[in-house]
Write a protein that holds these residues in place. Sequence first.
Motif, mmCIF file in Angstrom:
data_model
loop_
_atom_site.group_PDB
_atom_site.id
_atom_site.type_symbol
_atom_site.label_atom_id
_atom_site.label_comp_id
_atom_site.label_asym_id
_atom_site.label_seq_id
_atom_site.Cartn_x
_atom_site.Cartn_y
_atom_site.Cartn_z
ATOM 1 N N ALA A 103 106.791 5.530 -68.237
ATOM 2 C CA ALA A 103 107.516 5.665 -69.505
ATOM 3 C C ALA A 103 106.737 6.546 -70.475
ATOM 4 N N ARG A 116 112.468 9.430 -72.060
ATOM 5 C CA ARG A 116 112.729 8.170 -72.771
ATOM 6 C C ARG A 116 113.237 8.421 -74.186
ATOM 7 N N VAL A 171 116.230 7.550 -68.102
ATOM 8 C CA VAL A 171 115.211 7.481 -67.060
ATOM 9 C C VAL A 171 115.733 8.354 -65.932
ATOM 10 N N ALA A 205 114.964 2.427 -71.759
ATOM 11 C CA ALA A 205 114.287 3.697 -72.030
ATOM 12 C C ALA A 205 113.599 3.734 -73.387
ATOM 13 N N TYR A 260 107.263 -2.579 -71.925
ATOM 14 C CA TYR A 260 108.323 -1.637 -71.568
ATOM 15 C C TYR A 260 109.300 -2.392 -70.678
#
Length: 156
Positions: free
Chosen positions: A90, A97, A102, A110, A127
């Motif tokens: 990420a 993001r 993604v 995201a 995340y």
Amino acid sequence: MLAAARRLDVAEQLLSELKETENRLTSGELALPEVRRQIFNLIGSVEMAIVSLGRALAMVTDAPVGVRTSIAVPTSIVNATDAVTAIRNAIEHIEDRAFGTVHGRPHADALDIFDHETLLRTDSIVYGQHRLELSIQAPALLADARGFLKEVAHRA
């Protein structure tokens, strides 16, 4: 193995610098513009530490095949790999993001990488369903990875 060790060193250095930044932020002596700069510095350091840690752990998990060793990868690393990899991806693909995607496709998690409240309040980076506690898990992962690399080198 040296590349993995260097990445561990960088992650450890960045994580130790976080404590200094946190101390400055909690001192109550900073003006608002400096608080903002310190928060951005803290976020950037965390991101780069996670990238370095993630890359090092990836090399450690690949070591049994790559360097042909029978030494088992520590369980702590095996258990943390999915979370660290997801968080690292990420961060490394932050431009994707930022658009809520993604791999170019809309994704519910995201934008989670931009929610820094957990980082600032609980010293954890989150995340989606993945979480890494920077003051507890990260140092343990660094120590376990370093110990693994030393053992592999010693037996080589």
